[in-house]
Design an enzyme around this catalytic site. Sequence first.
Site, PDB file in Angstrom:
ATOM      1  CD  GLU A   1      13.364  -0.056  -3.137  1.00  0.00           C
ATOM      2  OE1 GLU A   1      13.415   1.379  -3.151  1.00  0.00           O
ATOM      3  OE2 GLU A   1      13.660  -0.940  -2.141  1.00  0.00           O
TER       4      GLU A   1
ATOM      5  CB  ILE B   1       3.168 -24.726  12.372  1.00  0.00           C
ATOM      6  CG1 ILE B   1       3.787 -26.210  11.621  1.00  0.00           C
ATOM      7  CG2 ILE B   1       4.177 -24.262  13.046  1.00  0.00           C
ATOM      8  CD1 ILE B   1       3.840 -27.050  12.658  1.00  0.00           C
TER       9      ILE B   1
ATOM     10  CG  ASP C   1       5.557 -21.645  17.374  1.00  0.00           C
ATOM     11  OD1 ASP C   1       5.524 -22.769  17.559  1.00  0.00           O
ATOM     12  OD2 ASP C   1       4.941 -20.986  16.717  1.00  0.00           O
TER      13      ASP C   1
ATOM     14  CD  GLU D   1      18.169 -17.312  14.366  1.00  0.00           C
ATOM     15  OE1 GLU D   1      18.111 -16.244  14.477  1.00  0.00           O
ATOM     16  OE2 GLU D   1      17.264 -17.866  13.682  1.00  0.00           O
TER      17      GLU D   1
ATOM     18  CG  HIS E   1       9.794 -22.190   3.416  1.00  0.00           C
ATOM     19  ND1 HIS E   1      10.160 -23.277   4.475  1.00  0.00           N
ATOM     20  CD2 HIS E   1       9.973 -21.154   4.144  1.00  0.00           C
ATOM     21  CE1 HIS E   1      10.048 -22.965   5.705  1.00  0.00           C
ATOM     22  NE2 HIS E   1      10.143 -21.641   5.696  1.00  0.00           N
TER      23      HIS E   1
END
Length: 762
Positions: free
Chosen positions: A16, A430, A598, A604, A693
């Site tokens: 939502e 990309i 990729d 990370e 972004h």
Amino acid sequence: MQTHILGFPRIGRNRELKKALEGYWKGELSENQLHETADELKKRHWKFQHDAGLSFVTVGDFSLYDHVLDLTVALGAIPHRFQNAGSALDTYFAMARGDGNRNIPAMEMTKWFNTNYHYIVPELSAGQSFKPSIEWLENDVIRVGQLGFRAKPVLLGPITYLALSKGGTESSRWDSLPQLTEIYISFLERLAPQCDWIQIDEPILCTDMSGSLRKTFRETYHKLRKGSPSARTLLTTYFGSIRDNLDTALASECSGLHLDLCAAPAQLSDVLAALPEHMHLSLGVVDGRNIWKTNCAAALSSLRNAALKLGSDRLFVGSSSSLLHVPVDLELETSLDPEIKNWMAFAVQKCGEIALLGQTIDGEWSPECLNENRLANESRHLNMKTFDPAVRRRCRNVTPEMLNRKSPYADRYRKQQEALNLPLFPTTTIGSYPQTEAIRKARREYRKGELSPDAYEAFLKDTIREIVGHQEALGLDVLVHGEPERTDMVEYFGQQLEGFCFTDHGWVQSYGSRCVKPPVLYGDVSRKQPMTASWLAYAQSLTRKPMKGMLTGPVTILCWSFVRDDLEREEVCRQLALALRDEVLDLERAGLKIIQIDEAALREGLPLREDEAEKYLQWAIDAFRLTVSGVEDTTQIHTHMCYSEFNAILKWIAAMDADVISIEASRSNMDLLQAFVDFKYPSAIGPGVYDIHSPRVPGLEEILERLEQALRFIAPEKLWVNPDCGLKTRGWPETLLSLGNMVQAVRVLREEYSDTQNKVTR
């Protein structure tokens, strides 16, 4: 025993929040309607926690975009360029996404420790001034009380906040600490009368801290305690072990300490031996980052051990970290294999597990629930669905020779230049192009059986033809097929590999309104059949320019899935690499001369402690090399990495032996390229020249300036030009304008470089 969680997912059971945010950004929802959605979600999430039987509901974990950005706004630390960006809400979103109308770039975004969640990096200038406000959190605490619940507000701690910030110099950022400490004292004083406990997150305690930073930590928390003596603070650590920072945490004078026992179970014994009598202990025994049911028997063993030492009245049981990183509610999943579903727990179910554990320690036994939990865990660990002897055998047969290309990079570079004949500063993207409503509609109709397989394939081929046509018209040098057949860069491959299953509603937040639905990797991995070769071969047939094949790498699939915890991650990654190795060779046979693997999540997956990093990096890099090493020298291997700090791992990135690496660089203004220069990185680099972004379109001069900055670090013959990342989330108008400016900037640069070379020759 007190029970709680460190935070709850924000997006809602049916996303939502995502829909409301995107509606607001498009002008389809008013600000009031957006806030109404947020208020309803908060109330629902508080009720989930209360109804599960938790002692407290966590407040302050909800955010319209990012909790670090929320704190920046609460502190009034708004960078100068946003001072006239509009209303408070418009300013907030401009900080996160940029402001295309005023041509204001967004703040930098990067990964939250070793997770796939992205936070907005605070920007603090020399002589930073603050204009703090805590009313938003106070109001939510009051609302929770009015609902009859006990509120436990959460704040990101001042040391972690400053450690994650940027701007000015290292020392100038820490010059802000005295002001910041006084602000935190005022926050605590205002919250303390309304709350039994206040959670202060300091995950920095699970990293390698310098002696001076530990001293700063102790001094800061001494001041916090002295300035707000009535506040009962729970110092919260997660994502790793507190280890050599234990004394620092125990000297904080906080009323309680939280440990992540899922990431680091061995730390409990040291903490129990040293915990002062005035401190409570919170044990995170329910995993906030994975979707498997808790092994309640093992968790109870740790809890009983602690209770014997401290007494249950000094104990909390909770989630290891915020539940932000898991989906909301397993009950929505109606399509999962019932047996596999029975192995899982999402956020709502994890709240129930925590309550059950607390009740059990308090003597309120629920033998039926504990027995169900035991049977579910036994079913998973003994089930043959998780085991494939052929896969295990193939992994054992991997040899060192399978990790190496046929020739060193310098030899390959020469052969690839001859084979590809690319111009100076080759332009590419990309991988993905906008996922339009037409693509989503066709996908929905195909899944529902309303569109036949032949009609769906024809639609996708038409879409690929259009995407290739756009790239030809723009003048890009290396093309991609745009990935219209792919829902997600990990899910798409997981759907075609053995060992994966998929949820319908298992969404988690990556950043802002961007949500991902990680596959569930529960068994041994193998490839059923070729996954991408037919689409890429078709795309290559449409153009004489090189078509770049796109695959997601083994480490990224691992990190962006919910991974089985009954097998070492190294072994799971090797299985993925072997499956992808087969696909790489199929792409080469199909005529693809450039293949991009990729590894957006390589950084990370890095452990937070330096002494644990090398082992991970060794097997992660080996997995990449195993994936790509079978190709010929003339096949050019690319890789792509997302927002990360590369300095500490550059030798490992070089060890990947990729021919070209593309990295997100625009929000850092190319500054991260200095590390590649210092290291003398040998291969070609494509630093992102604009931020995908943000919806703003970068101007030609802006891109040209970034390219000129890049040339300060990268030799002209090794500079590729591309956006920061894939274009899946953008619209076509802004995509074409942005790429048009990018291509035009490269043409200008080529002319400038050609003129310079001619002058030198003359």
